[in-house]
Design a protein around this motif. Structure first.
Motif, PDB file in Angstrom:
ATOM      1  N   ALA A 384       0.831  -1.209   0.000  1.00 52.49           N
ATOM      2  CA  ALA A 384       0.000   0.000   0.000  1.00 52.49           C
ATOM      3  C   ALA A 384       0.864   1.258   0.000  1.00 52.49           C
ATOM      4  CB  ALA A 384      -0.929  -0.013   1.214  1.00 52.49           C
ATOM      5  N   VAL A 385       1.943   1.240   0.787  1.00 50.56           N
ATOM      6  CA  VAL A 385       2.841   2.398   0.839  1.00 50.56           C
ATOM      7  C   VAL A 385       3.558   2.595  -0.493  1.00 50.56           C
ATOM      8  CG1 VAL A 385       4.838   3.407   2.021  1.00 50.56           C
ATOM      9  CG2 VAL A 385       3.160   2.118   3.328  1.00 50.56           C
ATOM     10  N   ALA A 386       3.753   1.504  -1.231  1.00 47.72           N
ATOM     11  CA  ALA A 386       4.493   1.577  -2.492  1.00 47.72           C
ATOM     12  C   ALA A 386       3.657   2.117  -3.645  1.00 47.72           C
ATOM     13  CB  ALA A 386       5.027   0.194  -2.864  1.00 47.72           C
ATOM     14  N   ILE A 387       2.351   2.252  -3.477  1.00 44.93           N
ATOM     15  CA  ILE A 387       1.473   2.670  -4.577  1.00 44.93           C
ATOM     16  C   ILE A 387       1.908   3.991  -5.212  1.00 44.93           C
ATOM     17  CG2 ILE A 387      -0.873   3.446  -5.118  1.00 44.93           C
ATOM     18  CD1 ILE A 387      -1.912   1.280  -3.237  1.00 44.93           C
ATOM     19  N   PRO A 388       2.269   5.046  -4.430  1.00 47.77           N
ATOM     20  CA  PRO A 388       2.683   6.306  -5.077  1.00 47.77           C
ATOM     21  C   PRO A 388       3.884   6.171  -6.003  1.00 47.77           C
ATOM     22  CG  PRO A 388       2.210   6.665  -2.747  1.00 47.77           C
ATOM     23  CD  PRO A 388       2.192   5.180  -2.966  1.00 47.77           C
ATOM     24  N   ALA A 389       4.702   5.122  -5.828  1.00 52.89           N
ATOM     25  CA  ALA A 389       5.877   4.953  -6.686  1.00 52.89           C
ATOM     26  C   ALA A 389       5.481   4.787  -8.150  1.00 52.89           C
ATOM     27  CB  ALA A 389       6.704   3.749  -6.227  1.00 52.89           C
ATOM     28  N   ALA A 390       4.234   4.356  -8.414  1.00 54.35           N
ATOM     29  CA  ALA A 390       3.770   4.215  -9.795  1.00 54.35           C
ATOM     30  C   ALA A 390       3.641   5.573 -10.485  1.00 54.35           C
ATOM     31  CB  ALA A 390       2.432   3.480  -9.823  1.00 54.35           C
ATOM     32  N   SER A 391       3.557   6.658  -9.714  1.00 50.20           N
ATOM     33  CA  SER A 391       3.436   8.006 -10.276  1.00 50.20           C
ATOM     34  C   SER A 391       4.763   8.754 -10.256  1.00 50.20           C
ATOM     35  CB  SER A 391       2.385   8.806  -9.490  1.00 50.20           C
ATOM     36  OG  SER A 391       1.140   8.151  -9.498  1.00 50.20           O
ATOM     37  N   LEU A 392       5.861   8.040 -10.127  1.00 48.27           N
ATOM     38  CA  LEU A 392       7.179   8.660 -10.022  1.00 48.27           C
ATOM     39  C   LEU A 392       7.499   9.501 -11.249  1.00 48.27           C
ATOM     40  CD1 LEU A 392       9.954   8.806  -8.505  1.00 48.27           C
ATOM     41  CD2 LEU A 392      10.633   6.799  -9.834  1.00 48.27           C
ATOM     42  N   GLU A 393       7.870  10.758 -11.033  1.00 47.44           N
ATOM     43  CA  GLU A 393       8.327  11.658 -12.090  1.00 47.44           C
ATOM     44  C   GLU A 393       9.763  12.066 -11.781  1.00 47.44           C
ATOM     45  OE1 GLU A 393       5.746  14.991 -12.408  1.00 47.44           O
ATOM     46  OE2 GLU A 393       3.937  13.794 -12.758  1.00 47.44           O
ATOM     47  N   LEU A 394      10.648  11.910 -12.751  1.00 44.24           N
ATOM     48  CA  LEU A 394      12.061  12.195 -12.545  1.00 44.24           C
ATOM     49  C   LEU A 394      12.454  13.503 -13.207  1.00 44.24           C
ATOM     50  CD1 LEU A 394      13.544   8.635 -13.179  1.00 44.24           C
ATOM     51  CD2 LEU A 394      12.938   9.676 -10.988  1.00 44.24           C
ATOM     52  N   GLY A 395      13.448  14.170 -12.645  1.00 46.71           N
ATOM     53  CA  GLY A 395      13.924  15.426 -13.211  1.00 46.71           C
ATOM     54  C   GLY A 395      15.201  15.863 -12.533  1.00 46.71           C
ATOM     55  N   LEU A 396      15.852  16.854 -13.132  1.00 47.90           N
ATOM     56  CA  LEU A 396      17.041  17.461 -12.534  1.00 47.90           C
ATOM     57  C   LEU A 396      16.643  18.786 -11.902  1.00 47.90           C
ATOM     58  CD1 LEU A 396      19.729  16.824 -15.289  1.00 47.90           C
ATOM     59  CD2 LEU A 396      19.470  15.644 -13.114  1.00 47.90           C
ATOM     60  N   PRO A 397      17.149  19.099 -10.725  1.00 45.29           N
ATOM     61  CA  PRO A 397      16.726  20.328 -10.043  1.00 45.29           C
ATOM     62  C   PRO A 397      17.249  21.575 -10.745  1.00 45.29           C
ATOM     63  CG  PRO A 397      18.523  19.275  -8.846  1.00 45.29           C
ATOM     64  CD  PRO A 397      18.129  18.328  -9.935  1.00 45.29           C
ATOM     65  N   LEU A 565      10.846  -5.279  -1.782  1.00 46.47           N
ATOM     66  CA  LEU A 565       9.596  -4.805  -1.196  1.00 46.47           C
ATOM     67  C   LEU A 565       9.820  -3.527  -0.393  1.00 46.47           C
ATOM     68  CD1 LEU A 565       6.608  -5.534  -0.913  1.00 46.47           C
ATOM     69  CD2 LEU A 565       7.197  -6.865   1.116  1.00 46.47           C
ATOM     70  N   SER A 566      10.877  -3.507   0.403  1.00 49.55           N
ATOM     71  CA  SER A 566      11.126  -2.331   1.251  1.00 49.55           C
ATOM     72  C   SER A 566      11.578  -1.126   0.428  1.00 49.55           C
ATOM     73  CB  SER A 566      12.174  -2.661   2.324  1.00 49.55           C
ATOM     74  OG  SER A 566      13.392  -3.057   1.733  1.00 49.55           O
ATOM     75  N   VAL A 567      12.388  -1.328  -0.625  1.00 49.26           N
ATOM     76  CA  VAL A 567      12.889  -0.183  -1.384  1.00 49.26           C
ATOM     77  C   VAL A 567      11.789   0.432  -2.238  1.00 49.26           C
ATOM     78  CG1 VAL A 567      13.683  -1.343  -3.499  1.00 49.26           C
ATOM     79  CG2 VAL A 567      14.911   0.643  -2.656  1.00 49.26           C
ATOM     80  N   VAL A 568      10.879  -0.380  -2.783  1.00 48.11           N
ATOM     81  CA  VAL A 568       9.766   0.180  -3.551  1.00 48.11           C
ATOM     82  C   VAL A 568       8.829   0.953  -2.625  1.00 48.11           C
ATOM     83  CG1 VAL A 568       7.757  -0.389  -4.961  1.00 48.11           C
ATOM     84  CG2 VAL A 568       9.908  -1.575  -5.346  1.00 48.11           C
TER      85      VAL A 568
END
Length: 743
Positions: A384-397, A565-568
């Motif tokens: 359940a905690v890992a669900i937001p990882a599906a919306s991961l957006e990557l970028g450079l600051p 499991l823990s890293v996701v």
């Protein structure tokens, strides 16, 4: 291995003054090197093998003297409501500011006047002056920065809104007071765990010595090796965490050996031989994970990984040598007063054979009674905690990721309002016609590129081409309609490359797309491509290492799956806080946005190494009990009886150290500190302390199964200290006598 490490521990115990002197000397040498080293270089970022990097390299060759590494500042002016920057008074104020910028510092290379360079917005309310310096941002003197700030301040007195963007005002990241709080929490946990100030102080002291040597060495080499400021901060973060933990496990085992009636030197040897073996293998998994970052082929990431790995190696060596030496100075004062007075009392706070079961024992028995329930609860909770990882957006600051109160962020917003959202992320096209077909020139090729690119969607502005002195290379600037971090801008980069590829086929003149936005796209792609090979390399090597340690196939497999499991789940928490803004105020996140491109693969590497620490420390004690004749369920209980309290303390310490860096002013350090703290919490308390015993309970004796052909191939490593088991308790150490001891 256990026998060798036991001898090493005994040697360090006997020659404690010599060993302590060596480490103090190393700390002094590293400190002198750091104090006399050159100033750190500016944080450089290059990504070999990408189109954006090839374009940068080509620009350096074809347009020499461009001072691409020099610091830049963009002074943005906004006229009051109802006025424009063309009004005489406002124009005079800008010209005075430009003059002040030119004469304010000898480090200024050039200043572009907004009116001469035509850098005014369509409504003429916004203008900007580009300032280029001869030196990098870290080499700018305080006088140069003050001159820049004073020029902006004087322009504000004339009624203009003036903000400063660019990297000229960048500062070395500060971690804040929370780092000290993290160390203080570690000290409290150690005192509560050991019940003795001496025992609690040893892990802190040795960890600080190790970090001092590691960070000082990095500082001394930062200029020569082009190491960024983030590198030393990361090394400090990981060095403190593993340094305290490794020392904690050896001191705990030493106390246990003392309470069983062994002499001090023998106890030190056995502690280093048993717990030290676990430290070596745990350290190896961390080093493998960090050094493995080299496969990504991003120099900044490689240097960060190697520097942190070096600090981990120092922490392991200190745990194996300096800890037994300091135990020799401490004597039995590492035990609580009651334990010193009562022979055989339990210095670890576990239980004697006749005592009541401790918390670790009760928890292990609870899990053994309900393994399926515990297993499902952990998997579903982390899932359940890992669900937001599906919306991961990557970028450079960039400056758009700065807090809203900073002048850099205000300048960024002013430019977006005045010139469009894509103005802060322009794309640069480099047209190379040196190897063009017969009759094709840079001018004709650039004209074809301009015609094709201008027809693409999402192109707001396309500047005329600029040519080098040789006339064989041209540059064009494309301003997208969308903001730099948008999917539309990323699609535009791909569209430009597809379109210009056809022109290259027809004319022989190649076109390269670069700029911060294009680099961001290339970095994300490179990291995505490297993730699977990196996981295969690191997890594969660690899997083989754990098979050697545990003499099992299923235990290392369970360890790897639990880590995933823990890293996701940790990545899901990072996305929820830093991208979605959940609990952002609680963690001091002033500006949400895309996650740093390197964050996922970096977290995978570091968290994998740290996760295997607790797997090794906890399960080796179970393996030791199983090898010595206990049934699988009893071995799990024994492992928790002896190791649960210490592993819990170690996890709390590591979490507090990582959490201490959440107070950093650098968004990347803040994100890394949060991500690692959450990952250790998930992995230590949910995966290792709950999922592991549940899986072992379900597997039973099969957990320790190893095919016979693998038993013959794998090297025999005495991690459980079987070679030390036959040594008589309290027997004199043969190495301290000229004649062998006889029993």
């Amino acid at each position: 291995m256990a026998t060798f490490l036991s001898k090493l521990g005994r040697f360090a115990f006997r020659r404690r003054r010599f060993v302590a002197l060596i480490w103090v000397a190393l700390l002094a040498v590293a400190g002198v090197g750091a104090a006399t080293s050159a100033s750190p270089a500016a944080d450089s970022f290059s990504v070999p093998g990408t189109e954006a990097q090839r374009a940068f390299d080509l620009l350096d060759q074809r347009f020499p003297g461009g001072n691409a590494d020099g610091a830049t500042a963009r002074v943005v002016f906004r006229a009051p409501q109802g006025e424009t920057m063309k009004d005489p008074a406002n124009k005079a104020a800008v010209e005075r500011t430009v003059h002040a910028l030119k004469s304010g510092s000898g480090q200024v290379d050039r200043v572009a006047d907004p009116y001469a360079a035509r850098t005014l917005s369509k409504d003429a309310r916004t203008a900007y002056a580009q300032v280029t310096y001869k030196v990098t941002g870290f080499e700018l003197t305080d006088a140069s920065k003050d001159a820049l700030k004073d020029a902006a301040k004087d322009a504000r007195k004339d009624g203009l809104t003036v903000e400063v963007g660019g990297n000229a005002l960048q500062a070395i990241p500060e971690t804040g007071s929370t780092e000290v709080i993290g160390i203080a929490v570690s000290a409290v946990v150690l005192v509560l765990t050991f019940g003795a100030l001496i025992a609690a102080g040893l892990p802190l002291l040795t960890a600080l010595i190790g970090v001092g040597i590691g960070v000082s060495t990095i500082t001394a080499l930062s200029s020569a090796l082009d190491l960024s400021s983030t590198t030393s901060t990361l090394a400090m973060m990981i060095g403190l965490a593993v340094g305290i933990d490794y020392a904690l496990f050896i001191v705990s085992r030493y106390r246990a050996e003392l309470t069983e009636g062994r002499e001090r030197e023998e106890a030190a040897g056995r502690a280093v031989g048993t717990a030290g073996s676990a430290v070596v293998f745990a350290g190896l998994t961390v080093v493998i994970a960090l050094v493995g970052l080299m496969v990504v082929n991003i120099p900044m990431l490689t240097k960060m990984g190697l520097a942190a790995a070096g600090t981990v190696v120092i922490a392991v060596l200190i745990a194996l040598t300096l800890i037994p030496a300091l135990l020799g100075f401490a004597g039995k004062r590492v035990l609580p007063r009651k334990a010193r007075a009562t022979k055989g009392a339990d210095g670890q706070g576990t239980t004697s054979a006749a005592g009541r079961p401790n918390m670790g024992t009760r928890w292990a028995r609870f899990v053994l009674r309900r393994p399926v329930t515990v297993l499902l609860a952990v998997v579903l909770g982390l899932g359940a905690v890992a669900i937001p990882a599906a919306s991961l957006e990557l970028g450079l600051p960039d400056d758009g990721a700065q807090p809203t109160h900073t002048t850099q962020r205000k300048a960024y917003d002013l430019l977006s309002d005045g010139f469009g959202p894509g103005f802060n992320g322009p794309l640069m096209l480099v047209v190379d016609a040196r190897d063009a077909h017969q009759g094709q020139s840079a001018k004709s090729a650039a004209a074809q590129v301009a015609k094709k690119v201008h027809a693409l969607d999402d192109v707001a502005v396309l500047t005329p081409p600029t040519f080098n002195k040789a006339g064989d290379t041209a540059t064009l600037t494309v301003v997208p309609k969308s903001k730099p971090s948008s999917a539309a801008t990323e699609d535009l980069v791909h569209d430009i490359r597809s379109t210009t590829a056809g022109i290259a086929t027809d004319t022989g003149a190649r076109t390269l797309v670069t700029g911060t936005t294009a680099m961001n796209v290339d970095v994300s792609q490179k990291l995505n491509d490297a993730l699977v090979p990196y996981l295969a390399l690191v997890v594969g090597l660690a899997f083989l290492l754990l098979m050697v340690v545990f003499r099992s196939v299923l235990v290392p497999l369970k360890a790897a799956l639990g880590f995933l499991l823990s890293v996701v789940a940790a990545l899901g928490a990072v996305v929820a806080v830093f991208q979605w803004g959940w609990l952002a105020d609680l963690f001091g996140v002033e500006q949400t946005g895309p996650i740093m491109s390197m964050m996922p693969i970096f977290m995978v590497g570091v968290v994998f190494g740290l996760a295997m620490d607790y797997e090794v420390f906890l399960v080796t004690r179970m393996r030791e009990a199983f090898v010595h004749g206990e049934r699988p369920g009893e071995a799990v209980v024994t492992g928790f009886r002896h190791g649960a309290r210490v592993v819990t303390a170690a996890a709390v310490i590591m979490i507090s150290v990582f959490a201490g860096f959440i107070g950093s002013s650098d968004s990347m350090i803040k994100m890394i500190g949060f991500g690692l703290a959450v990952a250790v919490f998930f992995d230590a308390f949910l995966v290792r302390m709950a999922l592991v015993p549940a899986v072992l309970a379900l597997l039973g004796r099969a957990a320790w199964w190893l095919p016979r052909w693998l038993q013959r191939i794998l090297p025999q490593v005495d991690v459980e200290g079987e070679g030390l088991r036959d040594e008589p308790t309290g027997a004199p150490d043969a190495s301290t006598s000229r004649t062998p001891a006889r029993v």
